[in-house]
Design an enzyme around this catalytic site. Structure first.
Site, mmCIF file in Angstrom:
data_model
loop_
_atom_site.group_PDB
_atom_site.id
_atom_site.type_symbol
_atom_site.label_atom_id
_atom_site.label_comp_id
_atom_site.label_asym_id
_atom_site.label_seq_id
_atom_site.Cartn_x
_atom_site.Cartn_y
_atom_site.Cartn_z
ATOM 1 N N TYR A 1 0.843 -1.200 0.000
ATOM 2 C CA TYR A 1 0.000 0.000 0.000
ATOM 3 C C TYR A 1 0.873 1.243 0.000
ATOM 4 O O TYR A 1 1.945 1.260 0.600
ATOM 5 C CB TYR A 1 -0.919 -0.005 1.227
ATOM 6 C CG TYR A 1 -2.072 -0.974 1.108
ATOM 7 C CD1 TYR A 1 -3.330 -0.535 0.699
ATOM 8 C CD2 TYR A 1 -1.915 -2.327 1.381
ATOM 9 C CE1 TYR A 1 -4.396 -1.411 0.580
ATOM 10 C CE2 TYR A 1 -2.975 -3.216 1.266
ATOM 11 C CZ TYR A 1 -4.213 -2.757 0.857
ATOM 12 O OH TYR A 1 -5.266 -3.630 0.735
ATOM 13 N N GLU A 2 0.401 2.293 -0.650
ATOM 14 C CA GLU A 2 1.216 3.506 -0.785
ATOM 15 C C GLU A 2 1.489 4.182 0.556
ATOM 16 O O GLU A 2 2.382 5.004 0.670
ATOM 17 C CB GLU A 2 0.555 4.491 -1.760
ATOM 18 C CG GLU A 2 -0.813 4.953 -1.342
ATOM 19 C CD GLU A 2 -1.569 5.621 -2.497
ATOM 20 O OE1 GLU A 2 -1.219 5.407 -3.672
ATOM 21 O OE2 GLU A 2 -2.508 6.365 -2.206
ATOM 22 N N SER A 3 0.747 3.769 1.587
ATOM 23 C CA SER A 3 1.007 4.302 2.933
ATOM 24 C C SER A 3 2.306 3.756 3.513
ATOM 25 O O SER A 3 2.735 4.211 4.579
ATOM 26 C CB SER A 3 -0.152 3.941 3.859
ATOM 27 O OG SER A 3 -0.382 2.542 3.832
#
Lengths: 267, 256, 267, 256
Positions: free
Chosen positions: D49-51
């Site tokens: 995830y881009e987080s």
């Protein structure tokens, strides 16, 4: 998922004559056992890459494994010179060695560029020094917004990275903590990677300051207890400062080193 | 209490960190002085090592820039790329503390080679973090033992820039830090002449003769008219220093 | 060492009309209480910077605090649109807002350049898209080694960065863990920083995955329990998903929002 | 067991992750499918995830790309700059899984604006991580509900590049990833024609008429001669999906 192998298998499969090999470790977690296995398997014409070549690189160079050294600081920390390294550079013994020399900031950024899939990195460095005069991998780049001139360094993408970590699980997920230097970047920048670990465990318990490399970016993992000796593995053993001291007289003399080399290769 | 020339040097170097917030500690003699400063004049000083340790508080003298105790006692441990890019490069560190194999009259440093680069008489360890420490810290302080072959007129190889060719050179290169504001040796303290950037003798250690300093300097040394004598080490300073070094030597080895 | 202040003092001292302000937080640890204090103190003409403007930026924009927004994704995660943001962009209500738009990769690298004291960063991005047509802070840079053309983004250096963390000690050393996004870079890139924390403690116990910002790079720390609500603070409280849902109808209608604003500013 | 069109879409999308090692999960519908894949055909799949969560294993469906459970269950959590620079950019991720407000006949994506950029009819959330996911993953798969205003002939704004103007465009721009190899909707599956890069109907979901797909597509849709009918969702797939979504809805909200 990374393959679980023996150290001998890992070196045989992943490290070939002529490869550019980065055995990284910043004082802590130095992959010394893996380096000595490379000597034992008689690899030749390696380009050895490392920010801080120390005893294990002195051994590899003295054993004649290296045709080139790419580095930023070469010494026996806490003791003094690397005599095999000096003998190679000053007297071409046991063979001539080509050197490519950088600053730590430059080498670190070269690994960052390599890990990031970029051909170069930008930094404020080398300015006014003579270092850049002797390497083709430092250049100037101009900021397209401000016009300011900055330093560019070429990406480092080793054929294989070798590091030592505290633990891995059976899927080859690797966990290291403490001073972790530039090892993550070295593994991510390399085409292949071999990670030696103190132990292989069922579950990686979270640790403060831990860096985890998922198994799918690691090629092979070998369990090698004390594989970082004489450097240290936080949580496992301390730095063997006496060994660093005792290396000095061994390394000073070609014959003494020769005897050391026979013992290691016989082992 | 009596003291050695090395102790005088280290105590003087430690004193120069009074009132500083952060110090980027190079490998070698500086590490001893920086750790002494935390035990004497500058207990809150944040020691930053190129291994990634920020705010290290070692109880014994580190034998290398990556000793385990540095990481274990640090406020934060970051990666080596981060320590150079986020912490050193922007110029947020007050003082860079450097050693040197050779330093010239304008504070330029050589830690690379003696003789020709391709076939050197002596191959030295190389640059390490020094070029960017010298470039990016707000100020740098250099600590060396005072010998004619160490304090030389010109360098054959510049590893880390001091004042380069003289006034204006750093600015012309776009360097942000002020450069080497002080050279501390076992004989005295040298500081750059504002007009020429040449290192001149501003303080001499107790019991040292000016001629001895001249004789140990590789260029015609200018002695400041207002030459001071360095304050003697206090008993507290010496006790702190000796407890540091004994504790460390019991761990074997000495500082590189 | 960072100064320990109240939230009101921190905002009054550090956030001025016309400032470029980055309130960062990537879903986790969003400095919502600080944003609402900025509304309460009536700041105007701010350039608001954030990768993921969400509810608190919708509130700041609806309250008329912002003249510009620099961002890469603006929405109500898990719900839908930011209606105050849309009303400002689509209808210039309550005032026109200028936008500067990037991708996440571009924004992240702009903070990295800012934190690194560089005027720009290099990445593989924006290629073939229409994004770069509408911003002056994306350009092309050529690799001096390979001749390859890459994308350059201009550094971001906010006047002030505002973040929320789990803990600080009395010297202002800040500790946050879990998803920590781009907060370290935002603080290091900014001229000033305000960190709100769940609690101020005597000692920061090491935590797995913790990022620590030493007090000497932080300007001020304010203890604000639940200061990240309705986002979450790992180890303290969960995300209040109902609040994100309930914001939608409030934000849709100017009058409903107006009533919400009166309550907040009266508080 | 009966199923909804959305369930058919999600199950089909999940199946397309069989045999993959790693998936960069964009915000929206893709997240549901990627999490279903881990529970069905691809239990070892590393969700990124881009987080900054790498190898997330959430037990309930994340409501955002930064849910706490993503970090708590991940093999590693890294900074947002690192996830884009070290993990996405070099092309080490197998599949990028994207949603879209609009996708055109060549797989280009718009999530920025409808209408003029400076005075838009509808202001959409913007790019997020999508432009670089679409550029750098080895392959991308797009998941959208099939509507004429979603599958459009041309885009007014290209947020993320598919095949651009057609064959060779990506290569000419130096992009490393292959681009959108599949578009999965609630009506069927579209794949690029090798010669033209235009998205063509290769599989139709059970009970859907080809004319209905044509009517829902904003360009003259080419139907492959060897048109397949998508395999019905199995009971196991539906059970896994429903348990995922119920558990998540009990937490309030739905996936963006």
């Amino acid at each position: 998922m990374a393959e679980l192998v023996s150290l001998a298998e890992g070196v045989a499969e992943l490290v070939h004559d002529g490869d550019a090999v980065a055995l990284e470790g910043f004082t802590h977690l130095i992959p010394v056992a893996a380096g000595q296995e490379i000597i034992r398997q008689g690899r030749r014409d390696l380009t050895l890459i490392r920010m801080t070549p120390d005893i294990v690189y002195d051994q590899l160079i003295g054993a004649g494994c290296a045709a080139r050294l790419v580095f930023s600081w070469g010494g026996n920390p806490g003791v003094g010179s690397l005599h095999r390294f000096r003998d190679a550079v000053e007297n071409a013994w046991p063979r001539p060695i080509e050197i490519e020399e950088h600053s730590h900031a430059g080498m670190a950024n070269r690994y960052v560029a390599g890990a990031s899939g970029l051909p170069f990195a930008v930094l404020r460095g080398y300015v006014g020094t003579d270092i850049a005069k002797h390497t083709k991998t430092v250049a100037t780049v101009t900021c397209p917004f401000t016009g300011e001139a900055l330093t560019a360094v070429a990406a480092l993408n080793p054929d294989v990275a070798v590091i030592h970590a505290q633990r891995a699980d059976r899927r080859g997920n690797v966990q290291m903590w403490g001073i972790t230097g530039v090892q993550k970047e070295a593994v991510l920048a390399a085409s292949r990677s071999l990670v030696t670990v103190e132990e292989i465990v069922d579950e990686l318990e979270p640790q403060p300051g831990a860096v985890v490399l998922p198994g799918w970016v690691v090629t092979a993992v070998a369990e090698v207890p004390r594989g970082a000796h004489p450097s240290y593995a936080q949580g496992y053993y301390d730095r063997d400062n006496d060994y660093y001291q005792s290396w000095d007289p061994i390394s000073r003399d070609r014959e003494t080193f020769g005897r050391w080399l026979e013992e290691v290769t016989a082992a | 209490m009596t003291w050695t020339a090395d102790e005088m040097m280290t105590v003087t170097a430690a004193r120069s960190l009074a009132g500083r917030t952060s110090c980027f500690v190079g490998i070698g003699l500086p590490s001893t002085a920086a750790n002494l400063a935390r035990r004497t004049c500058s207990p809150e000083l944040a020691l930053i090592y190129e291994s990634g340790a920020i705010g290290a508080k070692p109880t014994t003298l580190p034998l290398s820039i990556g000793d385990g105790e540095l990481g274990e006692t640090a406020d934060a441990v970051v990666s080596v790329p981060e320590i150079f890019n986020y912490w050193l490069q922007p110029g947020r560190v007050d003082v860079g503390f450097l050693g040197a194999a050779q330093v010239d009259r304008r504070g330029n440093i050589n830690t690379t080679v003696i003789g020709d680069y391709r076939s050197p008489a002596v191959r030295l360890p190389g640059a390490g973090g020094a070029p960017e420490i010298a470039a990016s810290c707000r100020e740098t302080i250099v600590v060396v033992r005072h010998k004619p072959r160490t304090l030389v007129d010109r360098l054959e190889f510049i590893t880390s820039l001091g004042f380069g060719d003289g006034p204006g050179h750093r600015a012309a290169l776009g360097l942000r830090g002020r450069g080497p504001i002080r050279l501390i040796t076992d004989l005295g303290v040298l500081e750059p002449d504002p007009a020429t950037c040449e290192l001149t003798l501003v303080s001499i250690h107790p019991g040292v003769a000016v001629d001895a300093v001249r004789a140990a300097t590789g260029w015609p040394l200018t002695v400041r008219a207002d030459l001071r004598t360095t304050e003697e080490p206090t008993a507290a300073e010496l006790t702190a220093l000796r407890s540091l070094t004994t504790r460390s030597s019991t761990r074997g080895g000495g500082v590189a």
